[in-house]
Design a protein around this motif. Structure first.
Motif, PDB file in Angstrom:
ATOM      1  N   ILE A   1      -0.569   2.635  -8.223  1.00 29.83           N
ATOM      2  CA  ILE A   1      -1.114   1.370  -7.729  1.00 29.83           C
ATOM      3  C   ILE A   1      -1.811   0.588  -8.844  1.00 29.83           C
ATOM      4  O   ILE A   1      -1.784  -0.651  -8.843  1.00 29.83           O
ATOM      5  CB  ILE A   1      -2.076   1.625  -6.533  1.00 29.83           C
ATOM      6  N   ASP A   2      -2.412   1.293  -9.821  1.00 27.76           N
ATOM      7  CA  ASP A   2      -3.035   0.607 -10.951  1.00 27.76           C
ATOM      8  C   ASP A   2      -1.982  -0.090 -11.819  1.00 27.76           C
ATOM      9  O   ASP A   2      -2.209  -1.197 -12.321  1.00 27.76           O
ATOM     10  CB  ASP A   2      -3.838   1.591 -11.803  1.00 27.76           C
TER      11      ASP A   2
ATOM     12  N   LEU B   1       1.179   6.250  -4.004  1.00 26.60           N
ATOM     13  CA  LEU B   1       0.605   5.116  -4.731  1.00 26.60           C
ATOM     14  C   LEU B   1      -0.622   5.500  -5.543  1.00 26.60           C
ATOM     15  O   LEU B   1      -0.893   4.898  -6.591  1.00 26.60           O
ATOM     16  CB  LEU B   1       0.257   3.987  -3.762  1.00 26.60           C
ATOM     17  N   LYS B   2      -1.372   6.509  -5.087  1.00 22.71           N
ATOM     18  CA  LYS B   2      -2.584   6.912  -5.784  1.00 22.71           C
ATOM     19  C   LYS B   2      -2.346   8.063  -6.767  1.00 22.71           C
ATOM     20  O   LYS B   2      -3.289   8.609  -7.341  1.00 22.71           O
ATOM     21  CB  LYS B   2      -3.658   7.310  -4.776  1.00 22.71           C
ATOM     22  N   THR B   3      -1.070   8.414  -6.975  1.00 23.23           N
ATOM     23  CA  THR B   3      -0.704   9.526  -7.862  1.00 23.23           C
ATOM     24  C   THR B   3      -0.330   9.001  -9.244  1.00 23.23           C
ATOM     25  O   THR B   3       0.395   8.007  -9.348  1.00 23.23           O
ATOM     26  CB  THR B   3       0.498  10.294  -7.272  1.00 23.23           C
TER      27      THR B   3
ATOM     28  N   PRO C   1      -2.836   6.042 -11.790  1.00 23.67           N
ATOM     29  CA  PRO C   1      -2.152   5.972 -10.493  1.00 23.67           C
ATOM     30  C   PRO C   1      -1.162   4.800 -10.451  1.00 23.67           C
ATOM     31  O   PRO C   1      -1.374   3.764 -11.084  1.00 23.67           O
ATOM     32  CB  PRO C   1      -3.297   5.757  -9.498  1.00 23.67           C
TER      33      PRO C   1
END
Length: 264
Positions: A114-115, A148-150, A112
């Motif tokens: 955000i990571d 952001l979580k994709t 993702p």
């Protein structure tokens, strides 16, 4: 301030003709050609300026950017950015710069977004409060909340480029290098990216160096143009001066006329 003085860069490129016989011959004896990418490049860019760096393919734009980023070392000449030589003081230098290459990604493909942002924060050792402030600001301005979580591999090109720009600014750099940042984007995405860059410059005083073939990007963002051709700086002037030289023409027509005038 950015200052380049008599910068030269040459690449040694292997060449061979097609065919199996020439391929076998190249295993034992290769022919090489010297390509002069930059020849006595000189210019200065003041803090807070937004400069368009234009020229045809192979003119030396990306080579110049890579030298200013510290990725390449020139054969000769002086390059100082905020008193530092980029390739000699890379660790300190990269804390003050952000870089976006339109055809390369700094996001990890299978995780993702955000990571990737969190890892970039750790690499640059960004203080938690500053990171959160920057992330919140760019999430709002670049409309990133839904992605952001994709994983990066699942993003559209426009979504990925917005994330690339955000990633390059998480550590609050003073200078932003943009190499074809809107390549392949649709009209809506281009407008969003341009508005964000312009706002970043106005509110934070970020110096922006933009290389692109899209003259609408240049018109929307910059007032000063550097034209490079065959490794040499051919023109350093304002967009208004260019319009006076070629009245009535579109931006693309003005650039075509410039290329013809300088025979590049």
């Amino acid at each position: 301030m950015i200052r380049l003085q008599n910068i030269n860069k040459t690449f040694r490129i292997a060449r061979r003709q097609s065919g199996f016989g020439h391929a076998v011959k190249a295993l034992f004896s290769r022919e090489h050609e010297l390509v002069h990418a930059l020849k006595d490049v000189n210019f200065e860019i003041q803090d807070g300026e937004m400069v368009g760096y234009i020229g045809p393919n192979g003119a030396g734009k990306s080579t110049t950017i890579k030298i200013m980023c510290g990725v390449l070392t020139p054969d000769s000449g002086l390059c100082e950015i905020d008193g530092r030589v980029p390739w000699k003081e890379r660790v300190a230098h990269v804390r003050d710069i952000g870089v976006v290459f339109g055809q390369r990604s700094q996001l990890w493909w299978d995780v993702p977004v955000i990571d990737s942002f969190e890892l970039i924060r750790d690499i640059y050792k960004v203080e938690a409060r500053l990171y959160r402030r920057n992330l919140d600001e760019m999430t709002a301005l670049l409309d990133l909340s839904e992605i952001l979580k994709t994983p990066a591999r699942s993003l559209s090109l426009g979504q990925r480029m917005r994330c690339e720009i955000a990633a390059s600014l998480l550590h609050s750099p003073k200078i932003l290098f943009l190499d074809e940042p809107t390549i392949g984007l649709d009209a809506v995405s281009k407008i969003a990216v341009r508005q964000f860059i312009k706002r970043r410059n106005a509110e934070h005083g970020t110096t922006v160096i933009l290389t692109t073939h899209d003259m609408q990007d240049i018109e929307a963002l910059t007032e000063r143009i550097l034209l490079i051709g065959k490794g040499r700086i051919l023109l350093d002037g304002s967009l208004d001066e260019l319009k006076k030289r070629f009245p009535g023409g579109t931006s693309e027509e003005m650039v075509a006329a410039l290329y013809k005038e300088y025979k590049i």
